[in-house]
Design an enzyme around this catalytic site. Structure first.
Site, PDB file in Angstrom:
ATOM      1  N   SER A 446      18.875  72.518  17.306  1.00 14.56           N
ATOM      2  CA  SER A 446      19.446  71.526  16.409  1.00 14.56           C
ATOM      3  C   SER A 446      18.376  70.579  15.874  1.00 14.56           C
ATOM      4  CB  SER A 446      20.555  70.735  17.101  1.00 14.56           C
ATOM      5  OG  SER A 446      20.141  70.316  18.368  1.00 14.56           O
ATOM      6  N   HIS A 467      22.099  77.383  12.954  1.00 14.32           N
ATOM      7  CA  HIS A 467      22.517  76.160  13.640  1.00 14.32           C
ATOM      8  C   HIS A 467      24.038  75.995  13.601  1.00 14.32           C
ATOM      9  CE1 HIS A 467      22.478  71.490  13.825  1.00 14.32           C
ATOM     10  NE2 HIS A 467      22.683  72.008  15.001  1.00 14.32           N
ATOM     11  N   GLU A 479      24.236  76.045   9.638  1.00 11.26           N
ATOM     12  CA  GLU A 479      23.058  75.831   8.796  1.00 11.26           C
ATOM     13  C   GLU A 479      22.109  76.999   9.069  1.00 11.26           C
ATOM     14  OE1 GLU A 479      22.460  71.051   8.254  1.00 11.26           O
ATOM     15  OE2 GLU A 479      21.859  71.863  10.166  1.00 11.26           O
ATOM     16  N   ASN A 517      22.351  66.691  10.383  1.00 10.58           N
ATOM     17  CA  ASN A 517      21.931  65.642  11.321  1.00 10.58           C
ATOM     18  C   ASN A 517      21.106  64.570  10.624  1.00 10.58           C
ATOM     19  OD1 ASN A 517      23.289  66.684  13.460  1.00 10.58           O
ATOM     20  ND2 ASN A 517      21.544  67.808  14.310  1.00 10.58           N
TER      21      ASN A 517
END
Ligand SMILES: NC(=O)c1ccc[n+]([C@@H]2O[C@H](COP(=O)([O-])OP(=O)(O)OC[C@H]3O[C@@H](n4cnc5c(N)ncnc54)[C@H](O)[C@@H]3O)[C@@H](O)[C@H]2O)c1
Length: 726
Positions: A446, A467, A479, A517
């Site tokens: 991540s 991800h 992702e 993120n």
């Protein structure tokens, strides 16, 4: 006719629907005018006692009305007219002198379902791909071609609500049980079996007698159910419960399900006996007006845009500039690491029909992975969404192991071991010795660099990021991270594989925090900063819920885990400097090992089964050493601080080509964070609010709270241009 062909076997006619040049059948303008021609032709066929409608499309009967057509309506009146035209057509189909039968052996949605309801009988196959439903409310509209009228008539109000308000679909077997399908027959030799069925039910069909099971009134069998739907007091209970159910789910943000309830209530139950008194046309007019009003809402426009975004992903291959790659459907895979994510990924693969080896270093890890997959399959079994046989099959697809035996047969391996670069590199180097040459390798990291990870590999080109988000079975986004040495084939294969297992992929550049993120961290950080300033959590979380987020930011920090948040926060701080600095609000809780939901305490305290009961820790402000103040800042300021920081960062991401388009940002945020779909995504929201206005607001916030709010050059450029979306 181009799209319909009529044939006959003695007194039974049959029509094939095959929309030229398209993968699925749908009702667009051309089809509607041809369908009228079909009806006119059938009217003259006095030799036919029945006509069966088949689809020539594999896996699809009718996908519904062409959504572009709905989108093209300029206002409520135009959309109402559109619905009226569709209704008129289906009325004519309903009034044909011969019995009409739809033979459904694939998806049958929206307008397709409404056509089916206007037919004398619905026959479905038992193929799991054959599904029927009215998903209109998911698009912010209501069924507008008779679905609100005929569905309650056929399956009862409670069951109709169950379908219309959730947009869920039923298999042939379930539709038969609900009294929606008149028969569910074997998928093998389907067409022949339909003819046999029609022949043996011909007299009933001609008299328009009900063949389907009696509906479960009130959503239940027997006298109580009938009492609920057949008397005014009982019915008002059904309506009240439906409204409460919708409001608790949508928090009043989605008007369409409420409108569907209102329309069905206004239509009343007169339709049950041939519209008893009220003419069919009158009740349909109520529906058409409701449809028109909903089609004109911003919510439906946002939902429809989102629909097109996901449709776009279905057609995409993860590559740009028209490039292609020879990807394949994956039958067998492997997962390294059986922890929270590895276990979740193994469950997902097995659930979607992919055999999966799950490897961990020791039995305790494997045990956790197997138990979490088992718990999820058990839930599906309990909900009856899978049978006992399917439960066994799915579970048996996961092969737990502590060795690399069998990895040669894997077409894809997903690495989900602990988040440490050295460990991951070592694992990947080792792994490569046990694979066939064309096996693609993905990492679920991540926060670590995919490029750096692949730098130690013998065949770095076969490697890319994949991800997933936690919990894997619930979060739709993946992702796909392109490392510097990742080949087009690897990127495209992981992109296509993500879709194969039911996820929505977006391709993201290998840069710190990837997309989601990186955008989420300023949002969470800002929330934590506000807490340290004395803004009350009891005001902040509800303000963001009211904006439409699925949970407040402080609750989300607990959900993600303070340790995880802290780690990602530092990575982003290192990469982007001061604007991403993390507040020490986290550290005070971290010191006490209050990591959030997983440890039972973070900002909130968690108890009960699955830690479902949550309350704000009454001592939280004391622990944090802050003095909260009621109404310290307005709800609007809370929202602005949280949301505009994300918009600011998103502009930078686009400029840096972390993702290619605003569409990627919006899909990523909706699918990866639950950003409210009714707002169309972060950047659709920004466009609607006005990018220039956001810049001005950020300047104000920057003066008040610091440089992290300074509008980025990238955002200013967008403001000068006007909008994110051209
Ligand atoms: N937890 C999340 O919310 C989340 C979300 C997205 C991505 N990720 C990423 O997924 C990966 C795994 O995270 P997690 O939360 O599942 O961690 P976890 O600690 O729950 O699981 C890691 C597992 O890997 C096993 N392991 C360690 N070394 C191994 C080896 N050499 N071979 C095989 N197995 C090995 C451990 O025994 C453990 O079972 C990390 O890269 C993390 O960044 C986590």
């Amino acid at each position: 006719m181009k799209h319909f062909t009529i044939n006959a076997r003695n007194n039974i006619g049959y029509v094939y629907f095959d929309l030229l040049g398209e993968k699925v059948n749908k009702f667009n303008r051309e089809v509607m005018s041809e369908f009228k021609e079909l009806i006119d032709t059938l009217k003259t066929r006095t030799d036919l006692d029945a006509v069966i409608l088949f689809s020539k499309k594999p896996g699809n009967f009718i996908a519904g009305a062409d959504i572009q057509l709905i989108q093209s309506a300029k206002n409520a009146e135009e959309a109402t007219e559109l619905a009226r035209a569709g209704q008129d057509l289906l009325n004519q189909w309903e009034d044909l002198p011969m019995a009409t039968v739809v033979a459904i052996n694939g998806t049958c949605m929206g307008g397709g379902c409404e056509l089916s309801l206007a037919s004398a009988a619905i026959v479905m196959s038992n193929d799991p791909a054959a599904r029927i439903g009215l998903p209109e409310t998911l698009l912010g509209i209501i069924p507008g071609m008779g679905g609100c009228v005929r569905m309650p008539w056929k399956v009862g109000i409670a069951q109709a609500f169950d379908l219309i308000l959730s947009g869920k679909t039923l298999t042939g077997e379930k539709a038969y049980k609900a009294g929606l399908a008149d028969a569910c027959i074997q998928k093998e030799n389907f067409e022949e079996s339909v003819f046999t069925w029609v022949n043996s039910n011909l007299s009933k069909l001609k008299k328009r007698e009900r063949i389907a099971k009696e509906p479960k009134l009130g959503g239940m069998g027997g006298v109580v159910g009938a009492m609920l739907e057949n008397n005014p007091i009982g019915r008002s209970v059904v309506f009240k419960k439906a409204r409460e159910g919708v409001l608790s789910k949508t928090k009043g943000k989605y008007p369409a399900p409420m409108e569907a309830i209102r329309v069905i209530e206004e239509i009343g139950t007169g339709y049950q006996a041939n519209f008893r008194g009220k003419k069919r046309d009158q009740v349909l007019l109520v529906e058409a007006k409701g449809f028109g009003q909903m089609a004109a809402t911003d919510v439906s426009k946002a939902c429809i845009q989102l629909f097109f975004l996901t449709e776009g992903i279905k057609k995409a291959n993860g590559l740009t500039d028209g490039k292609t790659a020879e990807t394949k459907k994956i039958a067998s895979g492997a997962v390294l690491g059986a922890g929270v994510m590895g276990g979740g990924i193994a469950h997902l693969l097995a659930d979607k029909g992919v055999s999966v080896i799950m490897k961990d270093i020791g039995l305790p890890g494997l045990e956790i992975g197997i138990q979490s997959a088992l718990a999820l399959f058990k839930k599906s079994l309990k909900r009856k969404s899978i049978t006992h046989r399917q439960f066994e099959q799915k579970l048996n697809r996961i092969a737990p192991t502590t060795t690399y035996d069998g990895f040669k047969g894997s077409e894809v391996v997903i690495e989900a071991v602990i988040e440490k670069m050295e460990l991951k590199q070592a694992v990947l180097k080792e792994l490569e010795n046990f694979l066939q040459d064309d096996c693609v390798i993905a990492t679920n990291t991540s926060s670590l660099s995919v490029t750096k990870m692949q730098s130690v590999m013998a065949k770095p080109e076969r490697f890319a990021g994949m991800h997933f988000f936690n919990p894997v079975h619930r979060m739709p986004l993946v992702e796909v991270i392109r490392g510097e040495k990742s080949s087009d084939l690897a990127v495209s294969q992981i992109f296509q594989f993500s879709k194969q297992i039911g996820k929505t992929p977006i391709v993201v550049k290998d840069s710190p925090g990837f997309l989601v993120n990186r955008l989420l961290m300023p949002y969470l950080t800002e929330a934590a900063v506000m807490v340290s300033e004395g803004v009350r959590i009891e005001e902040m979380d509800p303000a963001m819920l009211e904006f439409g987020m699925p949970m407040g930011p402080i609750e989300l920090i607990d959900e993600v885990g303070l340790d995880v948040g802290d780690k990602v926060g530092h990575i982003l701080h290192d990469a982007f400097g001061e604007r991403m600095s993390t507040p020490n609000t986290f550290s005070k809780l971290l010191e006490q090992k209050r990591l959030g939901k997983k440890t039972g305490a973070g900002f909130y305290l968690y108890s009960g089964k699955d830690k479902k009961d949550k309350q704000l820790d009454p001592n939280i402000y004391q622990i944090l050493g802050v003095n909260p103040e009621k109404n310290k800042i307005t709800a609007e300021e809370i929202v602005d601080r949280c949301v505009f920081s994300m918009v600011n960062e998103a502009a930078r991401c686009l400029e840096e080509k972390v993702v290619e388009t605003p569409q990627d940002v919006d899909l990523g945020m909706i699918m990866g964070t639950g950003f409210p779909p009714f707002r169309g995504g972060l950047l659709r929201f920004a466009d609607a609010y006005g990018v220039a206005k956001i810049v001005t607001r950020l300047e104000e916030l920057s003066k008040k709270y610091g440089m992290r709010f300074t509008p980025s050059e990238a955002l200013k450029k967008v403001a000068a241009r006007g909008k994110f979306y051209a």
